[in-house]
Motif scaffolding. Structure first.
Motif: not given
Length: 545
Positions: A33, A59, A131-132, A134-135, A316, A319, A360
């Motif tokens: 990313d 994550s 954001a990381l 929530s993936q 998220s 991505r 992002t």
């Protein structure tokens, strides 16, 4: 043919499994990313980036991904009464939900930026980590997000903030119905909409009657309250002085349960792991937050922060879908070569990558505005919320299609992402509500418009197509009209994304401008000639392990 001949025939192997994509175990979501890495460095520091290593590593683990799956396979269950007939109004969750919540709170995603020792770039760091994380699973982000958002609103009543903020800032996840003072950590929620009004909260019918001891008795209903198992709620009700914001704990200080009745849980399209309830207040005890009649102005600070998390949530989700599509295309072969080697597929993946990179960089920049206290947030945030969240369903659908039939089955995980995709565009103001909010900021707050022009001036002359889009935006803002609100919001977001990408990642920025502000198509995967599609795909594809 005799029976002897039948039994003598050798068994044939009919199920040889080949050409299937390997599991995404031990994924490093930061390594693939570059948009997130570049944005964190540009708007923060290398130190902020280094602090993300632990949450990124966890994550991307197979364990976390499995807990995300299980939390959705076993959705919450409402228990209105116990076995003896007593009213309990409790929600039961699968252990995987609690696993996810424990780690999200431990990583500080719920409140860390508001701590006295939070340090520089605290909101940016939290946004990147959110954001990381929530993936892994989106549903449990709701109670995390609302807890993050409640603190600035609660500070309108310093006496209440002094009582509850320490628990909200705690890094301990402590589930259960107990008085707030007896818990190691607290989570908060928000309860605004009613069945007759929805987004028009000024027609709320819930009443709040002063009790004479500084509290109010609330009577009424709420049509959509997510995370009803949280410890505290901000809600709106009609007090003698008008629509007012109140704090309601699930359990009162004396240990008795507050009169919040959970009527049923919503059967939602997605977001299955997270409970969303219809509830009633039957004389519930509440404490006023802010002045009577100033409820919307008080709670709007909470809405602002949850809108930021809507942008982060869609970013998220996009991505996560891109990761699955790029990973699949790198390992699946068709017609003699891997899918990613086929130019048509490469173009689709590159376009998905551009969507992810644009979302992002915009999301991280918005978080940096929270850190700086910039007035531009008032205009840029609803514009970003409208545009990024509105784009997500189409982007995720295209990513799902990259997997073909494999993407359409639940085991792939893509259907869960697809069902989640429309949600962020609805919560905290659906499309028209958010776009009209952009228009209100344009009309009522000229300083925010001036801040926008100053921001875009940094790349003036860098690309004629961006200059043309900014000129179009100036014309729209000079003559704002409700029916043009969506175009204004979209243009603001696109111009900001293009400008930010040109500064943070020029090659990506050039491709974004060419495809979004140049000759545009409504179909993903239709890119102008000359866009470096292979480079765009390479930079977002997870490394083989």
């Amino acid at each position: 043919m005799t029976g002897t001949e039948l039994t003598a025939r050798p068994l044939e192997r009919t199920h040889l499994v080949v050409n299937q994509t390997p599991p995404l175990h031990r994924l490093d979501p930061l390594a693939c990313d570059p948009a997130l890495v570049s944005a964190v460095r540009a708007f923060g520091s290398d130190g902020v980036l280094d602090s993300l290593a632990a949450v990124a590593r966890e994550s991307g683990s197979a364990e976390a991904r499995e807990h995300g799956r299980l939390a959705n396979e076993h959705p919450p269950v409402l228990h209105t009464h116990d076995r003896y007939g007593n009213r309990v109004d409790e929600v039961e969750f699968h252990p995987s939900w609690h696993w996810l919540m424990t780690r999200a709170v431990a990583h500080g995603l719920h409140a860390a930026p508001w701590a006295p020792d939070a340090g520089e770039h605290a909101h940016l760091r939290r946004a990147a980590a959110f954001a990381l994380w929530s993936q892994v699973e989106a549903g449990h982000g709701c109670p995390i997000s609302m807890t993050y958002a409640v603190i600035p609103a609660l500070r309108h009543e310093p006496s209440l903030a002094a009582v509850y903020e320490p628990g909200l800032l705690s890094s301990a996840y402590d589930f259960g119905m107990r008085p707030p003072a007896a818990k190691a950590g607290l989570l908060a929620g928000m309860s605004m909409t009613e069945k007759q009004g929805g987004s028009d909260v000024r027609v709320n019918s819930t009443t709040a009657t002063p009790s004479g001891d500084g509290t109010y008795a609330l009577v009424g209903h709420k049509w959509f309250t997510s995370a009803p198992m949280n410890d505290l709620f901000l809600t709106l009700a009609q007090a003698p002085g008008g629509l007012t914001c109140f704090l309601l704990p699930r359990v009162l200080p004396d240990g008795t349960r507050n009169a919040l009745r959970l009527q049923r849980l919503k059967d939602k399209l997605g977001n299955k792991s997270n409970a969303s309830a219809e509830l009633e207040y039957t004389g519930a005890t509440g404490w006023r937050v802010g002045a009577e009649g100033r409820g919307v102005r008080t709670i709007i600070e909470m809405v602002t922060m949850t809108r930021l998390d809507c942008v982060l949530g869609s970013t998220s989700n996009i991505r996560a879908a891109l990761t699955e599509a790029a990973h699949h295309a790198a390992h699946r072969t068709a017609f003699g070569s891997s899918l990613r080697e086929h130019p048509a597929m490469t173009a689709v993946l590159a376009d998905l990558a551009l969507e992810s990179e644009g979302a992002t960089v915009l999301a991280m920049w918005l978080a940096s505005l929270v850190d700086s206290g910039s007035p531009l947030l008032r205009l840029a945030l609803p514009a970003a919320k409208f545009t990024v969240c509105k784009r997500a369903p189409g982007v995720v659908a295209e990513a799902l299609e990259c997997l073909g039939g494999n993407g359409y089955v639940e085991e792939s995980g893509l259907p869960r992402l697809y069902r989640e995709a429309p949600l962020m565009s609805i919560w905290e103001g659906s499309g028209n509500v958010t776009a009209l909010d952009v228009l209100r900021a344009v009309q009522r707050e000229p300083l925010t418009v001036e801040a926008l022009w100053q921001e875009l001036a940094s790349t003036a002359g860098a690309d004629s197509r961006l200059d043309g889009a900014v000129a179009e935006l100036r014309a729209e803002i000079a003559d704002p009209a409700p029916e043009r609100a969506r175009r204004v919001a979209e243009l603001i977001a696109l111009c900001l994304q293009a400008s930010l990408l040109l500064r943070v990642s020029p090659v990506v920025g050039e491709a974004f401008v060419a495809s979004r502000l140049g000759a545009r198509s409504g179909v993903l995967g239709v890119l102008p000639r000359g866009v470096p599609v292979r480079d765009l795909v390479d930079r977002v594809t997870p490394a083989a392990r």
